[in-house]
Enzyme design. Structure first.
Site, mmCIF file in Angstrom:
data_model
loop_
_atom_site.group_PDB
_atom_site.id
_atom_site.type_symbol
_atom_site.label_atom_id
_atom_site.label_comp_id
_atom_site.label_asym_id
_atom_site.label_seq_id
_atom_site.Cartn_x
_atom_site.Cartn_y
_atom_site.Cartn_z
ATOM 1 N N ASP A 1 -10.582 -5.017 -1.207
ATOM 2 C CA ASP A 1 -9.535 -4.560 -0.285
ATOM 3 C C ASP A 1 -10.093 -3.725 0.861
ATOM 4 O OD1 ASP A 1 -7.124 -3.799 0.831
ATOM 5 O OD2 ASP A 1 -6.594 -2.398 -0.772
ATOM 6 N N ASP B 1 0.834 -1.207 0.000
ATOM 7 C CA ASP B 1 0.000 0.000 0.000
ATOM 8 C C ASP B 1 0.865 1.252 0.000
ATOM 9 O OD1 ASP B 1 -2.814 -0.933 0.179
ATOM 10 O OD2 ASP B 1 -2.087 -1.932 1.989
HETATM 11 C C1 DX5 Z 1 -6.356 0.577 3.007
HETATM 12 C C2 DX5 Z 1 -5.411 -0.354 2.295
HETATM 13 C C3 DX5 Z 1 -5.698 -1.815 2.540
HETATM 14 C C4 DX5 Z 1 -5.563 -2.216 3.989
HETATM 15 C C5 DX5 Z 1 -5.884 -3.664 4.200
HETATM 16 O O1 DX5 Z 1 -6.027 1.875 2.697
HETATM 17 O O2 DX5 Z 1 -5.489 -0.147 0.893
HETATM 18 O O3 DX5 Z 1 -4.896 -2.617 1.690
HETATM 19 O O4 DX5 Z 1 -4.318 -1.949 4.489
HETATM 20 O O5 DX5 Z 1 -5.764 -3.940 5.552
HETATM 21 P P1 DX5 Z 1 -6.969 -4.522 6.416
HETATM 22 O O6 DX5 Z 1 -7.262 -5.906 5.879
HETATM 23 O O7 DX5 Z 1 -6.443 -4.522 7.795
HETATM 24 O O8 DX5 Z 1 -8.165 -3.623 6.242
HETATM 25 ZN ZN ZN Z 2 -4.605 -1.719 -0.400
#
Ligand code: DX5
Ligand code: ZN
Length: 213
Positions: free
Chosen positions: A172, A34
């Site tokens: 996501d 990310d």
């Molecule tokens: C949010 C990100 C996601 C997130 C996923 O901005 O794009 O990829 O980190 O993490 P979890 O599964 O903890 O929501």
């Molecule tokens: Zn993400």
């Protein structure tokens, strides 16, 4: 075949080697990175990820999620590490086709990410050019947020919209074993999951519980 991409946004960066090793010992398909610029979203993770180091630690495919303004200006940085996939956001981007072409010209799969409140119809002009839609099930910016339930309807709508195009649907944000079954039944291909996998005491059991119920 359903696939899983693990977001390492909230992993233990002081023990990156063992965190990646933990992932390597599973059948998880991708590592989701990310990238945030502090403008498109508040947080800035540009210096958090040592992408060369991560590439050296794993054979897993890298799945890059860009949450940045003007992605066209810095896509090269991410193309250079030769990931499997690069996704950028549809919001605040007037150079979408240029981004698509740049990524594709290097033989890298291209995805468009879309926020929970953005009209899915905006994807229509690009569907014939892309490999994946990254459906955000939280507002981007941080991990560990609660899954937004209206995502289920959006997956259904997107499945209808994508018609015969060979496009994968990836979801996501807040994905865990309480929503994964429905997401897969409704036609999601890839589940992106961060805290549920990385903060679980047994990543293998957690991974399996995302796919089997
Ligand atoms: C949010 C990100 C996601 C997130 C996923 O901005 O794009 O990829 O980190 O993490 P979890 O599964 O903890 O929501
Ligand atoms: Zn993400």
């Amino acid at each position: 075949m359903s696939e899983v991409s693990v977001s390492i946004l909230d992993c233990d960066f002081n023990n990156l080697n063992s965190e990646i090793e933990k992932v390597n010992n599973t059948n998880i398909n991708y590592i989701h990175i990310d990238i945030m610029d502090g403008v498109f979203v508040d947080r800035n993770t540009k210096k958090l990820f040592d992408l060369d180091k991560i590439s050296n630690l794993t054979d897993k495919n890298l799945d890059i999620h860009l949450m940045i303004e003007n992605p066209l200006d810095s896509i090269d940085e991410y193309i250079n590490i030769n990931p499997y996939l690069i996704s950028f956001h549809i919001e605040n981007n007037d150079k979408i086709l240029k981004c698509i072409n740049k990524i594709k010209s290097k033989g890298i799969n291209v995805g468009i990410a879309i926020n929970p409140n953005t009209n899915l119809n905006l994807l229509k002009p690009y569907l014939k050019y892309i490999d994946l839609v990254l459906v955000m099930s939280v507002f981007p910016g941080k991990g560990g947020q609660k899954f937004i339930d209206s995502t289920f309807e959006r997956i259904q709508k997107l499945n209808y919209l994508k018609d015969d195009y060979d496009i994968k649907i990836s979801v996501d944000g807040g994905v865990n074993n309480s929503n994964s079954k429905k997401l897969l039944e409704l036609g999601s291909d890839i589940l992106v999951s961060g805290s549920y996998l990385m903060k679980n005491s047994n990543i293998l059991t957690a991974y399996k519980s995302l796919l089997n119920h």
